[in-house]
Write a protein that holds these residues in place. Sequence first.
Motif, PDB file in Angstrom:
ATOM      1  N   PHE A 190      63.233  59.630  35.048  1.00  0.00           N
ATOM      2  CA  PHE A 190      63.843  58.509  35.767  1.00  0.00           C
ATOM      3  C   PHE A 190      63.058  58.245  37.056  1.00  0.00           C
ATOM      4  N   GLY A 191      62.672  56.994  37.282  1.00  0.00           N
ATOM      5  CA  GLY A 191      61.918  56.638  38.482  1.00  0.00           C
ATOM      6  C   GLY A 191      60.421  56.699  38.323  1.00  0.00           C
ATOM      7  N   ASP A 192      59.916  57.315  37.245  1.00  0.00           N
ATOM      8  CA  ASP A 192      58.475  57.311  36.993  1.00  0.00           C
ATOM      9  C   ASP A 192      57.992  55.886  36.752  1.00  0.00           C
ATOM     10  N   LEU A 193      56.745  55.652  37.078  1.00  0.00           N
ATOM     11  CA  LEU A 193      56.104  54.373  36.795  1.00  0.00           C
ATOM     12  C   LEU A 193      54.811  54.643  36.046  1.00  0.00           C
ATOM     13  N   LEU A 194      54.641  53.981  34.914  1.00  0.00           N
ATOM     14  CA  LEU A 194      53.381  54.034  34.187  1.00  0.00           C
ATOM     15  C   LEU A 194      52.632  52.736  34.454  1.00  0.00           C
ATOM     16  N   LEU A 195      51.361  52.858  34.840  1.00  0.00           N
ATOM     17  CA  LEU A 195      50.538  51.700  35.168  1.00  0.00           C
ATOM     18  C   LEU A 195      49.382  51.610  34.186  1.00  0.00           C
ATOM     19  N   LEU A 196      49.316  50.498  33.456  1.00  0.00           N
ATOM     20  CA  LEU A 196      48.211  50.193  32.560  1.00  0.00           C
ATOM     21  C   LEU A 196      47.338  49.151  33.243  1.00  0.00           C
ATOM     22  N   CYS A 197      46.023  49.325  33.215  1.00  0.00           N
ATOM     23  CA  CYS A 197      45.173  48.335  33.871  1.00  0.00           C
ATOM     24  C   CYS A 197      43.791  48.284  33.242  1.00  0.00           C
ATOM     25  N   THR A 198      43.137  47.154  33.403  1.00  0.00           N
ATOM     26  CA  THR A 198      41.754  47.004  32.970  1.00  0.00           C
ATOM     27  C   THR A 198      40.828  47.430  34.107  1.00  0.00           C
ATOM     28  N   ASP A 199      39.530  47.508  33.810  1.00  0.00           N
ATOM     29  CA  ASP A 199      38.605  48.046  34.801  1.00  0.00           C
ATOM     30  C   ASP A 199      38.383  47.126  35.994  1.00  0.00           C
ATOM     31  N   GLY A 200      38.817  45.870  35.904  1.00  0.00           N
ATOM     32  CA  GLY A 200      38.758  45.000  37.063  1.00  0.00           C
ATOM     33  C   GLY A 200      39.595  45.520  38.212  1.00  0.00           C
ATOM     34  N   LEU A 201      40.636  46.273  37.901  1.00  0.00           N
ATOM     35  CA  LEU A 201      41.462  46.900  38.927  1.00  0.00           C
ATOM     36  C   LEU A 201      40.939  48.295  39.272  1.00  0.00           C
ATOM     37  N   SER A 202      40.747  49.136  38.264  1.00  0.00           N
ATOM     38  CA  SER A 202      40.403  50.534  38.527  1.00  0.00           C
ATOM     39  C   SER A 202      39.014  50.710  39.130  1.00  0.00           C
ATOM     40  N   ASP A 203      38.107  49.757  38.910  1.00  0.00           N
ATOM     41  CA  ASP A 203      36.762  49.870  39.487  1.00  0.00           C
ATOM     42  C   ASP A 203      36.726  49.515  40.969  1.00  0.00           C
ATOM     43  N   TYR A 204      37.766  48.839  41.466  1.00  0.00           N
ATOM     44  CA  TYR A 204      37.722  48.344  42.842  1.00  0.00           C
ATOM     45  C   TYR A 204      38.785  48.940  43.743  1.00  0.00           C
ATOM     46  N   LEU A 205      39.743  49.649  43.159  1.00  0.00           N
ATOM     47  CA  LEU A 205      40.783  50.303  43.947  1.00  0.00           C
ATOM     48  C   LEU A 205      40.766  51.800  43.686  1.00  0.00           C
ATOM     49  N   PRO A 237      34.279  40.736  40.481  1.00  0.00           N
ATOM     50  CA  PRO A 237      33.851  39.580  39.704  1.00  0.00           C
ATOM     51  C   PRO A 237      34.494  39.528  38.319  1.00  0.00           C
ATOM     52  N   ASP A 238      35.307  40.519  38.020  1.00  0.00           N
ATOM     53  CA  ASP A 238      35.854  40.703  36.674  1.00  0.00           C
ATOM     54  C   ASP A 238      37.276  40.166  36.604  1.00  0.00           C
ATOM     55  N   ASN A 239      37.783  40.032  35.380  1.00  0.00           N
ATOM     56  CA  ASN A 239      39.202  39.752  35.191  1.00  0.00           C
ATOM     57  C   ASN A 239      39.998  40.998  35.570  1.00  0.00           C
ATOM     58  N   ILE A 240      41.257  40.792  35.949  1.00  0.00           N
ATOM     59  CA  ILE A 240      42.089  41.905  36.403  1.00  0.00           C
ATOM     60  C   ILE A 240      43.452  41.812  35.724  1.00  0.00           C
ATOM     61  N   THR A 241      43.874  42.908  35.102  1.00  0.00           N
ATOM     62  CA  THR A 241      45.184  42.939  34.456  1.00  0.00           C
ATOM     63  C   THR A 241      45.883  44.253  34.778  1.00  0.00           C
TER      64      THR A 241
END
Length: 249
Positions: A190-205, A237-241
């Motif tokens: 309860f309270g956990d968060l699962l985050l799915l993302c493409t490399d447009g997010l993970s490469d820059y954050l 420069p990439d798409n981000i999801t």
Amino acid sequence: MYYCCGITEKGTAHHNEDAMLIGRLVTDSGTSEQELEAPFIAAVADGVSGEASGEVASKMCLELVSRIKYSKKVCLKNQLMEVHRQLVRSGSEKSETRNMQATLCGIAVDENNDILIINSGDSRLYRFRGGKLRQISRDQSLVQLLYEEGTITEAERKTHIHRNIIFPVLGNLNSEPEIEVKRLEGGMAFGDLLLLCTDGLSDYLSSIDIEEILELPKPLPARLKMLVDMALERSCPDNITAVAVVYCG
């Protein structure tokens, strides 16, 4: 009950080669928000850069995944390999879509709330628990392999000349992908968060960047928007999801 929301943004690119799946709904532009009962699948897909029709591949991949009638009795890996084969067939028919490919990263929650991780490529799954972010998926990429061998450092992974080389993913005409399907260790509390993302997010954050934003006392869609905006501010420069899934009990 699970609360799910997501955002997909083309950013400065001409078109969006990302797409996201929440339940049965595939989205390739804007936001999505749903409350879901198990079983369901949530996922992100990213068209492979340099190959034909990445935007077609990612959306088709998730549309095919959305048709899987998932339950604990379903062999998910077999179903996903059939998705790959259907992409291969579609990618063989026309020159403009030849060898179209897409990464796939997601979760499948069965009727008992057991969770399987789905991974092919370098899109990512993180778990945010107790204020700490942990990467759950393993990048299927050359730089990940070099890092595990000790050839490059963690910092060099971000700037390596071959950082965009990934292993075969869904739709590859020449090699079958190694689609990882495994149980989520430690489950989801309860309270956990699962985050799915493409490399447009993970490469820059960084993980710290993501932790600081997810900790904020703001609605979850607003926090996802902040993550995307931060990546854009850093000249992504990439798409981000990004798709977030929270277990509500």
